[in-house]
Design a protein around this motif. Structure first.
Motif, PDB file in Angstrom:
ATOM      1  N   GLY A  97      -6.546  -0.015  -0.391  1.00  0.00           N
ATOM      2  CA  GLY A  97      -7.102  -1.007   0.445  1.00  0.00           C
ATOM      3  C   GLY A  97      -5.887  -1.727   1.267  1.00  0.00           C
ATOM      4  N   GLY A  98      -6.286  -2.053   2.323  1.00  0.00           N
ATOM      5  CA  GLY A  98      -5.146  -2.711   3.144  1.00  0.00           C
ATOM      6  C   GLY A  98      -4.409  -1.649   4.038  1.00  0.00           C
ATOM      7  N   SER A  99      -3.643  -2.194   4.953  1.00  0.00           N
ATOM      8  CA  SER A  99      -3.115  -1.379   6.174  1.00  0.00           C
ATOM      9  C   SER A  99      -1.656  -0.918   5.289  1.00  0.00           C
ATOM     10  CB  SER A  99      -2.816  -2.043   7.277  1.00  0.00           C
ATOM     11  OG  SER A  99      -2.177  -1.450   8.013  1.00  0.00           O
ATOM     12  N   CYS A 100      -1.482   0.468   5.519  1.00  0.00           N
ATOM     13  CA  CYS A 100      -0.137   0.766   5.024  1.00  0.00           C
ATOM     14  C   CYS A 100       0.885   0.341   5.813  1.00  0.00           C
ATOM     15  CB  CYS A 100      -0.178   2.392   4.661  1.00  0.00           C
ATOM     16  SG  CYS A 100      -0.648   3.327   6.105  1.00  0.00           S
ATOM     17  N   LYS A 101       0.791   0.448   7.204  1.00  0.00           N
ATOM     18  CA  LYS A 101       1.794  -0.306   8.066  1.00  0.00           C
ATOM     19  C   LYS A 101       2.144  -1.538   7.713  1.00  0.00           C
ATOM     20  CE  LYS A 101       4.143  -0.636  11.965  1.00  0.00           C
ATOM     21  NZ  LYS A 101       4.483  -1.920  11.941  1.00  0.00           N
ATOM     22  N   GLU A 102       1.024  -2.508   7.313  1.00  0.00           N
ATOM     23  CA  GLU A 102       1.608  -3.960   6.813  1.00  0.00           C
ATOM     24  C   GLU A 102       2.244  -3.812   5.472  1.00  0.00           C
ATOM     25  OE1 GLU A 102      -0.867  -7.750   5.715  1.00  0.00           O
ATOM     26  OE2 GLU A 102      -1.809  -6.182   5.587  1.00  0.00           O
ATOM     27  N   LEU A 103       1.876  -2.867   4.663  1.00  0.00           N
ATOM     28  CA  LEU A 103       2.423  -2.872   3.260  1.00  0.00           C
ATOM     29  C   LEU A 103       3.784  -2.205   3.112  1.00  0.00           C
ATOM     30  CD1 LEU A 103      -1.045  -2.039   1.450  1.00  0.00           C
ATOM     31  CD2 LEU A 103       0.162  -4.381   1.610  1.00  0.00           C
ATOM     32  N   PHE A 104       3.767  -1.037   3.844  1.00  0.00           N
ATOM     33  CA  PHE A 104       5.133  -0.378   3.637  1.00  0.00           C
ATOM     34  C   PHE A 104       5.880  -0.063   4.819  1.00  0.00           C
ATOM     35  CE2 PHE A 104       1.924   1.388   0.629  1.00  0.00           C
ATOM     36  CZ  PHE A 104       2.485   1.321  -0.573  1.00  0.00           C
ATOM     37  N   CYS A 105       5.480  -0.400   5.960  1.00  0.00           N
ATOM     38  CA  CYS A 105       6.370  -0.412   7.207  1.00  0.00           C
ATOM     39  C   CYS A 105       6.306  -1.532   8.162  1.00  0.00           C
ATOM     40  CB  CYS A 105       5.914   0.947   8.082  1.00  0.00           C
ATOM     41  SG  CYS A 105       6.393   2.458   7.121  1.00  0.00           S
ATOM     42  N   GLU A 106       6.269  -2.685   7.445  1.00  0.00           N
ATOM     43  CA  GLU A 106       6.233  -3.927   8.165  1.00  0.00           C
ATOM     44  C   GLU A 106       7.225  -4.252   9.092  1.00  0.00           C
ATOM     45  OE1 GLU A 106       4.332  -8.472   7.398  1.00  0.00           O
ATOM     46  OE2 GLU A 106       5.995  -7.473   5.892  1.00  0.00           O
ATOM     47  N   ASP A 107       8.465  -3.333   8.662  1.00  0.00           N
ATOM     48  CA  ASP A 107       9.756  -3.788   9.283  1.00  0.00           C
ATOM     49  C   ASP A 107       9.903  -2.662  10.423  1.00  0.00           C
ATOM     50  OD1 ASP A 107      10.028  -1.738   7.516  1.00  0.00           O
ATOM     51  OD2 ASP A 107      11.932  -2.173   7.073  1.00  0.00           O
ATOM     52  N   GLN A 108       9.163  -1.715  10.529  1.00  0.00           N
ATOM     53  CA  GLN A 108       9.285  -0.845  11.583  1.00  0.00           C
ATOM     54  C   GLN A 108       8.368  -0.996  12.823  1.00  0.00           C
ATOM     55  OE1 GLN A 108      11.218   1.820  11.358  1.00  0.00           O
ATOM     56  NE2 GLN A 108      11.777   1.119   8.944  1.00  0.00           N
TER      57      GLN A 108
END
Length: 206
Positions: free
Chosen positions: A131-142
């Motif tokens: 669940g949730g966006s992997c961009k938000e969870l793992f690549c927020e700084d990208q």
């Protein structure tokens, strides 16, 4: 004990091992369900990009419009007999604090690890969903998802998994299929120390 019975016992043991692994990794509960019992609804998938546009829409390869949605999931579902469901229970307040990111990251890590265990056990086409966006969870700084922007391999391919939402999976019904209660976090419950919520994941075995 005949060979057929031995085979069935081995199969059941493999399934039980997957649920134990999920709980060992941090899931509150894990269960085996029939894959045909998973309810997939087009209108739920449409919430990602229909009248209500999710703020994470288009940001990662694991979310719409880059996933094929209910149509593709139903094909995978037809090839699968059993699935593993996992649930992480947390205080309701955690879902409205900085803890939420850690909880969602853990969910991805658990389903990805169980998926790998399933592959090793012979379920070579298994697919995990969180669940949730992997961009938000793992690549927020990208600045951008490297898969979407540059057609490169995911930076966190070992743990990041697609969200069930984009495939229209009815998560509340999924919980009910497991015999689990499904109280959702509400802002009004944050001050109640006894209020709980949950996040869930799925591993489709094939």
């Amino acid at each position: 004990m005949g060979s057929d019975t031995e085979s069935r016992m081995t199969y059941r043991q493999q399934l039980a091992r997957l649920t134990r692994e999920a709980k060992r990794l941090g899931a509150t509960s894990a269960a085996i369900i029939l894959s045909e019992d998973i309810q997939v609804k087009d209108n739920l998938a449409a919430l990602c990009n229909g009248d209500y546009t999710c703020p994470n829409y288009g940001l990662a390869a694991s979310c719409p419009p880059y996933v094929k949605g209910p149509v593709e999931f139903r094909k995978w579902q037809a090839e699968s007999k059993y699935s593993v469901t996992v649930k992480i229970e947390v205080p309701a307040s955690a879902m409205f604090s900085d803890e939420r990111k850690e909880v969602m990251q853990l969910l991805h890590q658990i389903v990805a690890a169980v998926e790998q265990k399933a592959v090793e056990a012979g379920f070579v086409k298994s697919k995990a969903f969180a669940g949730g966006s992997c961009k938000e969870l793992f690549c927020e700084d990208q600045e951008a998802c490297c898969v979407v922007a540059e057609n490169k391999t995911c930076r966190h391919i070992e743990v990041a998994r697609p969200s069930m939402s984009g495939f229209g999976i009815d998560v509340t019904r999924l919980m009910q299929s497991c015999g689990w209660s499904a109280p959702k976090a509400e802002q009004s419950n944050v001050s109640d120390q006894n209020a709980t919520s949950w996040v869930a994941g799925l591993i489709l075995l094939a």
